[in-house]
Design a protein around this motif. Structure first.
Motif, short mmCIF file in Angstrom:
data_model
loop_
_atom_site.label_atom_id
_atom_site.label_comp_id
_atom_site.label_asym_id
_atom_site.label_seq_id
_atom_site.Cartn_x
_atom_site.Cartn_y
_atom_site.Cartn_z
N THR A 134 0.83 -1.21 0.00
CA THR A 134 0.00 0.00 0.00
C THR A 134 0.86 1.25 0.00
OG1 THR A 134 -1.74 -1.20 1.17
CG2 THR A 134 -1.84 1.20 1.22
N VAL A 135 1.92 1.27 0.78
CA VAL A 135 2.82 2.42 0.80
C VAL A 135 3.51 2.58 -0.55
CG1 VAL A 135 4.95 3.31 1.82
CG2 VAL A 135 3.16 2.39 3.29
N LEU A 136 3.87 1.47 -1.17
CA LEU A 136 4.52 1.53 -2.48
C LEU A 136 3.57 2.01 -3.58
CD1 LEU A 136 6.76 -1.66 -2.43
CD2 LEU A 136 7.49 0.72 -2.35
N LEU A 137 2.27 1.96 -3.34
CA LEU A 137 1.32 2.50 -4.31
C LEU A 137 1.42 4.02 -4.40
CD1 LEU A 137 -2.00 0.55 -3.71
CD2 LEU A 137 -0.49 0.40 -5.67
N ALA A 138 1.67 4.67 -3.27
CA ALA A 138 1.71 6.12 -3.24
C ALA A 138 3.07 6.70 -3.63
CB ALA A 138 1.32 6.61 -1.85
N ALA A 139 4.10 5.91 -3.55
CA ALA A 139 5.46 6.42 -3.78
C ALA A 139 5.68 7.02 -5.17
CB ALA A 139 6.48 5.32 -3.50
N LEU A 184 11.90 1.89 -8.83
CA LEU A 184 11.00 1.73 -7.69
C LEU A 184 9.68 1.09 -8.11
CD1 LEU A 184 10.32 2.44 -4.66
CD2 LEU A 184 9.28 4.49 -5.59
N MET A 185 9.16 1.48 -9.25
CA MET A 185 7.89 0.92 -9.71
C MET A 185 8.03 -0.55 -10.09
SD MET A 185 5.96 4.03 -11.68
CE MET A 185 7.23 4.49 -12.81
N VAL A 186 9.12 -0.89 -10.75
CA VAL A 186 9.33 -2.28 -11.14
C VAL A 186 9.60 -3.15 -9.91
CG1 VAL A 186 10.87 -3.83 -12.41
CG2 VAL A 186 10.09 -1.71 -13.47
N LEU A 187 10.41 -2.67 -8.98
CA LEU A 187 10.69 -3.45 -7.77
C LEU A 187 9.46 -3.56 -6.87
CD1 LEU A 187 14.28 -2.18 -6.91
CD2 LEU A 187 13.60 -4.38 -7.89
N GLY A 188 8.63 -2.54 -6.85
CA GLY A 188 7.38 -2.62 -6.10
C GLY A 188 6.46 -3.70 -6.66
N LEU A 225 5.66 -11.32 -5.57
CA LEU A 225 6.22 -12.38 -4.72
C LEU A 225 5.41 -12.57 -3.44
CD1 LEU A 225 10.07 -11.78 -5.10
CD2 LEU A 225 8.72 -13.71 -5.96
N ALA A 226 4.95 -11.49 -2.86
CA ALA A 226 4.14 -11.61 -1.65
C ALA A 226 2.81 -12.29 -1.96
CB ALA A 226 3.89 -10.23 -1.03
N TYR A 227 2.26 -12.00 -3.12
CA TYR A 227 0.98 -12.60 -3.49
C TYR A 227 1.13 -14.07 -3.86
CZ TYR A 227 -3.52 -13.22 -5.79
OH TYR A 227 -4.76 -13.67 -6.14
N ALA A 228 2.13 -14.38 -4.67
CA ALA A 228 2.26 -15.76 -5.18
C ALA A 228 3.00 -16.67 -4.19
CB ALA A 228 2.99 -15.74 -6.52
N CYS A 277 -3.78 -4.18 -5.23
CA CYS A 277 -2.41 -3.66 -5.25
C CYS A 277 -1.59 -4.31 -6.36
CB CYS A 277 -1.72 -3.90 -3.91
SG CYS A 277 -2.27 -2.85 -2.58
N LEU A 278 -1.78 -5.59 -6.57
CA LEU A 278 -1.04 -6.29 -7.61
C LEU A 278 -1.39 -5.76 -9.00
CD1 LEU A 278 0.92 -8.54 -8.40
CD2 LEU A 278 -1.02 -10.11 -8.39
N VAL A 279 -2.66 -5.53 -9.25
CA VAL A 279 -3.07 -5.00 -10.55
C VAL A 279 -2.47 -3.62 -10.78
CG1 VAL A 279 -5.06 -4.20 -11.87
CG2 VAL A 279 -5.16 -6.39 -10.69
N ILE A 280 -2.55 -2.76 -9.77
CA ILE A 280 -2.01 -1.41 -9.90
C ILE A 280 -0.49 -1.44 -10.06
CG2 ILE A 280 -1.75 0.81 -8.73
CD1 ILE A 280 -4.52 0.28 -7.47
N HIS A 281 0.18 -2.30 -9.32
CA HIS A 281 1.63 -2.41 -9.43
C HIS A 281 2.07 -2.95 -10.79
CE1 HIS A 281 3.31 -1.02 -5.70
NE2 HIS A 281 2.41 -1.70 -5.01
#
Length: 94
Positions: free
Chosen positions: A11-16, A45-49, A55-58, A70-74
């Motif tokens: 969630t924090v990485l969404l706003a960065a 940052l966007m690619v690493l996010g 990885l957290a999801y899968a 979050c996964l779709v937006i990332h």
């Protein structure tokens, strides 16, 4: 506990990436070496996010509904970040 931490980090990485608009108001961030560094860092940052969220999801099995969003937006962020990196690299080559 792991689910909450991974979800919070995603969630924090969404706003960065949106903070680039604040940073680009500075004059040094609009000139050639500074602008390229800033855009490159934000693209990374966007690619690493996206990789973290994927990885957290899968692998981490954090599969709640907020994490799916979050996964779709990332993934969209990663595509845009990769495109920015490719355009910067193409500008250096050609």
């Amino acid at each position: 506990m792991k689910e909450r931490i991974c979800t919070a980090v995603s969630t924090v990485l969404l706003a960065a990436p949106w903070s680039i608009f604040i940073l680009r108001q500075k004059t040094w961030a609009l000139e050639s070496p500074g602008a390229e560094i800033v855009i490159g860092c934000y693209a990374a940052l966007m690619v690493l996010g996206c990789l973290f969220t994927l990885l957290a999801y899968a692998a981490g099995k954090v599969q709640n509904s907020w994490m799916k969003l979050c996964l779709v937006i990332h993934i969209v962020y990663a595509v845009v970040g990769a495109a920015a990196a490719v355009m910067m690299a193409a500008g250096k080559i050609f």
